[in-house]
Design an enzyme around this catalytic site. Sequence first.
Site, PDB file in Angstrom:
ATOM      1  N   CYS A   7      -8.247  -1.731   5.277  1.00 40.48           N
ATOM      2  CA  CYS A   7      -7.525  -2.969   4.566  1.00 40.48           C
ATOM      3  C   CYS A   7      -8.225  -4.160   4.816  1.00 40.48           C
ATOM      4  O   CYS A   7      -9.584  -4.199   4.735  1.00 40.48           O
ATOM      5  CB  CYS A   7      -5.891  -3.012   5.231  1.00 40.48           C
ATOM      6  SG  CYS A   7      -6.394  -3.522   7.166  1.00 40.48           S
ATOM      7  N   ASN A  10      -8.242  -5.110   9.106  1.00 38.51           N
ATOM      8  CA  ASN A  10      -8.165  -4.213  10.074  1.00 38.51           C
ATOM      9  C   ASN A  10      -7.537  -4.531  11.381  1.00 38.51           C
ATOM     10  O   ASN A  10      -7.821  -3.977  12.224  1.00 38.51           O
ATOM     11  CB  ASN A  10      -9.790  -3.667  10.307  1.00 38.51           C
ATOM     12  CG  ASN A  10      -9.987  -2.308  10.903  1.00 38.51           C
ATOM     13  OD1 ASN A  10     -10.562  -2.238  11.838  1.00 38.51           O
ATOM     14  ND2 ASN A  10      -8.670  -1.351  10.747  1.00 38.51           N
ATOM     15  N   CYS A  12      -3.604  -4.917  10.949  1.00 43.03           N
ATOM     16  CA  CYS A  12      -2.237  -4.576  10.481  1.00 43.03           C
ATOM     17  C   CYS A  12      -2.177  -3.108   9.839  1.00 43.03           C
ATOM     18  O   CYS A  12      -1.977  -2.163  10.536  1.00 43.03           O
ATOM     19  CB  CYS A  12      -1.615  -5.606   9.723  1.00 43.03           C
ATOM     20  SG  CYS A  12      -1.559  -7.103  10.445  1.00 43.03           S
ATOM     21  N   ARG A  13      -2.712  -3.160   8.534  1.00 43.28           N
ATOM     22  CA  ARG A  13      -2.242  -1.900   7.886  1.00 43.28           C
ATOM     23  C   ARG A  13      -3.040  -0.637   8.099  1.00 43.28           C
ATOM     24  O   ARG A  13      -2.634   0.433   8.417  1.00 43.28           O
ATOM     25  CB  ARG A  13      -2.292  -2.191   6.425  1.00 43.28           C
ATOM     26  CG  ARG A  13      -1.121  -3.198   5.930  1.00 43.28           C
ATOM     27  CD  ARG A  13      -1.528  -3.866   4.519  1.00 43.28           C
ATOM     28  NE  ARG A  13      -2.705  -4.781   4.566  1.00 43.28           N
ATOM     29  CZ  ARG A  13      -3.230  -5.186   3.576  1.00 43.28           C
ATOM     30  NH1 ARG A  13      -2.714  -4.867   2.244  1.00 43.28           N
ATOM     31  NH2 ARG A  13      -4.216  -6.023   3.572  1.00 43.28           N
ATOM     32  N   SER A  14      -4.250  -0.998   8.125  1.00 45.00           N
ATOM     33  CA  SER A  14      -5.171   0.492   8.368  1.00 45.00           C
ATOM     34  C   SER A  14      -5.078   0.758   9.734  1.00 45.00           C
ATOM     35  O   SER A  14      -5.316   2.077  10.050  1.00 45.00           O
ATOM     36  CB  SER A  14      -6.704   0.181   7.876  1.00 45.00           C
ATOM     37  OG  SER A  14      -7.373  -1.114   8.326  1.00 45.00           O
ATOM     38  N   ASP A 124       0.666  -6.617   2.324  1.00 45.04           N
ATOM     39  CA  ASP A 124       0.021  -7.396   3.561  1.00 45.04           C
ATOM     40  C   ASP A 124       1.109  -7.928   4.484  1.00 45.04           C
ATOM     41  O   ASP A 124       1.819  -8.658   4.122  1.00 45.04           O
ATOM     42  CB  ASP A 124      -0.879  -8.328   3.052  1.00 45.04           C
ATOM     43  CG  ASP A 124      -1.595  -9.049   4.325  1.00 45.04           C
ATOM     44  OD1 ASP A 124      -1.273  -8.724   5.417  1.00 45.04           O
ATOM     45  OD2 ASP A 124      -2.688  -9.668   3.869  1.00 45.04           O
TER      46      ASP A 124
HETATM   47  P1  4NP Z   1      -4.389  -6.243   7.281  1.00 46.31           P
HETATM   48  O1  4NP Z   1      -3.745  -7.641   7.429  1.00 46.31           O
HETATM   49  O2  4NP Z   1      -5.469  -6.555   6.042  1.00 46.31           O
HETATM   50  O3  4NP Z   1      -3.405  -5.362   6.827  1.00 46.31           O
HETATM   51  O4  4NP Z   1      -5.016  -6.264   8.612  1.00 46.31           O
HETATM   52  C1  4NP Z   1      -4.205  -9.100   7.588  1.00 46.31           C
HETATM   53  C2  4NP Z   1      -4.964  -9.240   8.713  1.00 46.31           C
HETATM   54  C3  4NP Z   1      -5.323 -10.521   8.758  1.00 46.31           C
HETATM   55  C4  4NP Z   1      -5.586 -11.542   7.843  1.00 46.31           C
HETATM   56  C5  4NP Z   1      -4.876 -11.169   6.492  1.00 46.31           C
HETATM   57  C6  4NP Z   1      -4.224  -9.984   6.375  1.00 46.31           C
HETATM   58  N1  4NP Z   1      -6.059 -12.834   7.995  1.00 46.31           N
HETATM   59  O5  4NP Z   1      -5.872 -13.758   7.151  1.00 46.31           O
HETATM   60  O6  4NP Z   1      -6.829 -13.097   9.170  1.00 46.31           O
END
Ligand code: 4NP
Length: 152
Positions: A7, A10, A12-14, A124
Amino acid sequence: MKILFVCLGNICRSPTAQGVMEHLVKKENLHDKISVDSAGTAAWHHGNLADPRSTEHAAKRGYDLTPQRSRPVDPSDFHEFDLIFAMDKNNYNNLLELAPSVHKNKVKLFLKEHGNSKTHEVPDPYYKGEEGFEEVLDLLEVACENLLNKIR
Ligand code: 4NP
């Protein structure tokens, strides 16, 4: 078989995809045959734990994200892994740009390949509430089950 979920951050989703897939692989006694990892296209959270909201929602369904630490995608991942699953289209396009030509075929949009609905992206949840994190789990549980069935 080595599987990498990717994602943006790294956290939340992955990591959630990794936690769900690892749980299924262990349950089916396939941990000596299938290994799972995750990474982000951005390095902002390198070394960090998964987002506490992801960890908490995953734990309620029996998935342990606490051993995981965020890391960015590494060029060696394209050689190392057999399947590389992007959570959304941005991740997918970024991965395709990074992948050497011979390994571009390993990169897939996870829900397009293995999801049950017309939704091809895992939204997201970072700027969302509780429902966002539950939705991530709902989508990933189905797709991970489908992936494992397909591998078998
Ligand atoms: P992920 O979510 O891609 O599912 O881990 C996010 C985590 C952090 C951020 C954006 C999306 N950020 O903007 O820091």
